[in-house]
Design a protein around this motif. Structure first.
Motif, PDB file in Angstrom:
ATOM      1  N   SER A  57      -6.356   4.152  -6.924  1.00 12.91           N
ATOM      2  CA  SER A  57      -5.143   3.999  -6.117  1.00 12.91           C
ATOM      3  C   SER A  57      -4.067   4.976  -6.570  1.00 12.91           C
ATOM      4  O   SER A  57      -3.332   5.530  -5.757  1.00 12.91           O
ATOM      5  N   GLN A  99      -3.959  -0.744   0.295  1.00 13.55           N
ATOM      6  CA  GLN A  99      -4.744  -1.915  -0.075  1.00 13.55           C
ATOM      7  C   GLN A  99      -4.083  -3.174   0.501  1.00 13.55           C
ATOM      8  O   GLN A  99      -4.752  -4.039   1.041  1.00 13.55           O
ATOM      9  N   ASP A 178      -7.465   2.844   1.332  1.00 12.60           N
ATOM     10  CA  ASP A 178      -7.599   2.263  -0.006  1.00 12.60           C
ATOM     11  C   ASP A 178      -8.196   0.865   0.115  1.00 12.60           C
ATOM     12  O   ASP A 178      -7.536  -0.061   0.573  1.00 12.60           O
ATOM     13  N   GLU A 179      -9.419   0.721  -0.307  1.00 17.26           N
ATOM     14  CA  GLU A 179     -10.152  -0.551  -0.219  1.00 17.26           C
ATOM     15  C   GLU A 179      -9.982  -1.230   1.130  1.00 17.26           C
ATOM     16  O   GLU A 179      -9.539  -2.356   1.218  1.00 17.26           O
TER      17      GLU A 179
HETATM   18 MG   LIG Z   1      -6.542   0.180  -6.339  1.00 13.63          MG
END
Ligand SMILES: [Mg+2]
Ligand SMILES: Nc1ncnc2c1ncn2[C@@H]1O[C@H](COP(=O)(O)OP(=O)(O)OP(=O)(O)O)[C@@H](O)[C@H]1O
Lengths: 529, 319
Positions: A57, A99, A178-179
């Motif tokens: 991240s 995220q 991100d994810e």
């Molecule tokens: Mg992360």
């Protein structure tokens, strides 16, 4: 840097759409990213993988102008760009889906998409144009989203599409995800990947951060593996294997934890009878659910998110009162008892929402580990806390579960997702409650830590505890559960023994009935309610 | 009978206007994510400046302008303290309210040589809307009011449209709802919030001027008498929506106007003076009960957090 091969723009031709060179970023004493090179070739999907806290991240935040690197350069189409803020990144054609989504819940989809880049005449919003823009962008990448819906009425999968549309509206050519799959149901993941592939075909470059090796193999072209802030491998997806990726991630092979099954079941610990609950927004009403979890047994609840699992759990742990029906623990009726009494009687709970419900993010690791047990010795005596006992207990738990933290006094908000999850688990496991209720225990957790968490849950089983496990992941249920109940529209529609619960059977049971007609996870999710 | 009713409407509007200005300011702040409970102090500050400058200059309009400017400047305390330096807005606002109370009393004594009340003969007040005399309905309703009264009503509508329909309004709503998201899209959150607080100050200045140069022509120590707090209540009741704020303020105005009437038929003044505050209290409690009940049905955890006033400012809005 072990496996680093030739850097980036080797192929000669066009420069990469985006490139990071020698990026280093520290947070105080923590070296989060250490001299990382990353080249994202135009029109490819590039996986960035690694353990919790590996620096994924952070690296992506540097690329998006959220963090200024201590050293290193960012290049777009071969030219260096200075990214002082996300605004610079947006101007440079970069987009990011975080995220944790950054959406305005009370605004509509169209308002969220055009925010700060509004079609307007003399300062007056052109709503029609905004809605048409959303429709046009969604059509281009094959999404289906209602531009006039309020965002907080939408399921997570649809909210994520809004985030993607936001980036596309700003003409992002490089999209960082991100994810993105951590919060999605399996069906939603499939349709996200269709969209990702379609975007790549149209020339968008995608950086995909994920913990799931299967996703890497399924949708990406290249893989960069990070560990402790450095690159440990650069791989071409077509020429690699799951084992190779995992080994680069955690530095060892992986032995998945699997329920040995077969052991004798003890007495019933949790009994739920004829439970009915009113519908929450975006979810189904729970109708007539009965189940039983015995000592030494893991009962899995499968189903697409929003089919009543959360309501069931809330009724068990005492967060919400049922309309009718009973919940019993060791045969004792829990009606009318609140969360605190139930915890004292022996219910431990690991909620799905670990930021909001599972931890108090601004409190220290030690405080979080004591929460809920702060009234009882050795930590609390006659209303007073013993700081020493608190720290001692925390140090012990951190060591036992291998939580990676700078100390027990740092706030939980500074931990990576997987480590925050371990803190919650450590607290809930510590008192060996007879019943453990867990929701999505490995969401956002890396494979190594996920495996450890699975082992911890199976340990509960082998010491004779009862576990009620809610998960949207079929593989997780198959690995851990003795029995799996499938919830659909608020009712238990199938009960399967571990042996019968193959992926096909479970997958089919989860989307049966009313939903069978629509491809799982397509926009129908939004229209449900 | 008809005339009587229109006179009542006129009384309601006149009572509601100062509160409405303050509440609209508060609502804007609420939308921008700043909890502004300094409305009482700002209203008082505006009322005093209006009277003082009107007296010195002989021109009530200069008094209004000065009130707007002075209150906007005063609100910088909140803008800088709570927004720029992230101090607790409650503490800053309490300080501002106390400061306004003390300072206006002090300056009145020292500079104007009055104690308690300053209402010299020849203090120029704002003119009534005499032009409306003879016009049906509008004449009896607004003929004895200042232009600031209809302006307040218009502002409520304009602000509501502005929030809903303009780019800046949209951005402001986003800033209040999710500042990190707004920041990540390049909206300067702090600047938006500071500007909003200052605009709210200017609105309070208008409200104060209406109170001391319109409703009456005088300044009395602590003459706002809780109107700023009623405005805070109106903001919370209306979940920071301007048109709802308008409704809440009209309710308050009606209660006050009723109070005057009841006095006319012989009820003790102490009781009738309390009427608007009692009404505010009852409505506030009833509305919280309703919201909580709905939230509890939807989400037990949210219902708990909605018990806190800061979150009540822009909670999951009832749909
Ligand atoms: Mg992360
Ligand atoms: N704002 C911050 N302040 C202090 N430390 C931070 C901050 N952000 C990240 N870190 C630390 O930097 C390291 C890398 O964190 P990062 O969030 O990049 O990991 P990640 O690979 O994204 O992990 P996860 O898979 O859990 O999301 C971690 O040790 C983390 O604790």
């Amino acid at each position: 840097m072990t496996g680093s091969t030739a850097v980036g723009s080797a192929a000669g031709g066009a420069p990469p759409a985006a490139e990071l060179r020698g990026i280093t970023k520290r947070f105080g004493p923590v070296l989060a990213v250490d001299g990382v090179d990353l080249a994202l070739e135009r029109g490819t999907v590039h996986a960035v993988v690694g353990e919790n806290g590996a620096g994924k991240s952070t690296l992506m935040s540097v690329l998006y102008g959220l963090h200024r690197p201590d050293a290193g350069q960012v290049l777009r189409d071969g030219r260096e760009v200075r990214l002082g803020s996300p605004l610079d990144a947006i101007a440079a054609g970069l987009g990011m889906v975080h995220q944790h989504f950054r959406l305005f819940g009370s605004l509509t989809v169209a308002e969220n998409v055009v925010y700060r880049a509004e079609p307007a005449r003399f300062g007056v919003l052109d709503r029609r144009a905004a809605q048409e823009r959303v429709a046009e962008l969604s059509a281009r990448i094959g999404l289906d989203v209602d531009p006039t819906a309020r965002v907080d009425t939408l399921p997570l999968g649809v909210r994520q599409r809004v985030e993607i549309l936001k980036a596309l509206h700003r003409r992002a050519e490089v999209l960082i995800l991100d994810e993105p799959t951590a919060v999605l149901t399996p069906g939603e993941v499939d349709s996200l990947f269709v969209v990702v592939r379609r975007m790549a075909e149209q020339g968008t470059t995608v950086a995909l951060v994920t913990h799931k090796v299967r996703e890497v193999l399924e949708v990406t072209d290249r893989v960069t593996v990070l560990r402790d802030g450095v690159v440990t491998a650069r791989l071409t997806t077509a020429q690699t294997t799951a084992g190779e990726i995992v080994e680069a991630m955690i530095g060892r092979g992986l032995v998945p934890a699997v329920n040995p099954r077969g052991a004798v079941r003890g007495d019933p610990v949790l009994e739920v009878d004829g439970l009915r609950m009113p519908a929450a927004p975006g979810a189904s009403r729970v109708q007539d659910v009965s189940l039983r979890v015995s000592a030494g047994e893991v009962v899995g609840i499968a189903g697409v998110s929003g089919n009543g699992q959360r309501e069931l759990v809330e009724a068990v742990v005492g967060l919400r009162r049922p309309e009718s029906g009973g919940v019993r623990l060791h045969g004792r009726d829990l009606a009318g008892l609140g969360v605190r009494e139930r915890r004292r009687l022996g219910i431990a709970y690991v909620p799905e929402d670990r930021q909001g419900m599972g931890t108090a993010a601004s409190l220290s690791v030690a405080d979080n580990l004591a929460l809920g047990h702060h009234r009882t010795p050795p930590i609390g005596r006659r209303g007073r806390l013993s700081p020493r006992a608190l720290r001692a207990q925390a140090a012990e738990l951190v060591r036992r579960l291998g939580v990676k933290t700078a100390g027990v006094a740092v706030p939980v908000s500074s931990l990576s997702g997987g480590n925050a999850q371990k803190v919650v688990l450590a607290r809930e496991l510590h008192h060996e409650a007879p019943l453990l209720v867990v929701e999505q225990p490995t969401q956002g957790v890396d494979v190594g830590a996920g495996e450890e968490i699975h082992r911890l849950l199976l340990d509960v089983r082998s010491r004779g505890g009862a576990v009620l496990l809610v998960s949207y992941e079929i593989t997780e249920l198959r690995a851990l559960a003795d029995r799996v109940l499938v919830m659909l529209d608020g009712a238990v529609t199938a009960e399967l023994d571990a042996a019968e619960a193959t992926e096909e059977v479970l997958g089919a049971a989860m989307v049966q009935a009313g939903r069978a007609g629509s491809p799982a996870g397509s926009a129908s999710g939004g229209g449900e309610r | 009978m008809d005339v009587l009713n229109l006179a009542f409407v006129a009384a309601v509007l006149t009572s509601a206007a100062p509160v409405l200005y303050a509440a609209l300011g508060g609502a804007l702040c609420g939308r921008a994510g700043v909890f502004n409970i300094a409305l009482e102090g700002q209203l008082l500050w505006g009322a005093f400046t209006a009277v003082a400058v009107s007296w010195w200059s002989g021109n009530p309009w200069l008094g209004v302008l000065a009130a707007v400017a002075a209150t906007a400047v005063f609100s910088l305390v909140l803008a800088v303290g709570a927004v720029a330096f992230r101090a607790d807005p409650i503490i800053v606002a309490v300080g501002m309210n106390l400061l306004a109370l003390g300072l206006t009393g002090f300056v009145m004594r020292e500079a104007l040589g009055a104690t308690g009340t300053f209402a010299p003969a020849g203090l120029p007040g704002l003119p009534d809307l005499d032009v409306l005399d003879g016009v049906p309905v509008l004449g009896p309703v607004l003929g004895r009011a200042t232009v600031l009264v209809p302006l307040a009503l218009v502002l409520a509508v304009v602000l509501s449209l502005w929030l809903a329909r303009t780019s800046i309004g949209l951005r402001l709503r986003g800033v209040g709802e999710h500042p990190e998201a707004a920041t990540s899209l390049g909206v300067p959150v702090t600047r938006y919030q500071m500007a909003t607080v200052v605009v709210a100050g200017a609105l309070c200045g208008l409200g104060g001027a209406q109170l001391s140069l319109g409703t009456v022509t005088a300044f009395t120590e602590n003459m706002t008498a809780g109107r700023g707090w009623v405005a805070v209540a109106a903001v919370m009741l209306a979940v920071s929506r301007p048109l709802w704020v308008l409704g809440a303020c009209l309710l308050f105005g009606a209660a006050e106007a009723w109070g005057f009437r009841l006095q006319g038929i012989g009820l003790p003044q102490q009781l009738t003076d309390a009427a608007p505050y009692l009404v505010t209290l009852v409505v506030l409690v009833l509305s919280r009960i309703r919201v909580r009940r709905r939230l509890r049905a939807a989400d037990p955890v949210a219902a708990e957090s909605a018990a806190h006033p800061e979150t009540a400012l822009h909670p999951e809005e009832p749909r």
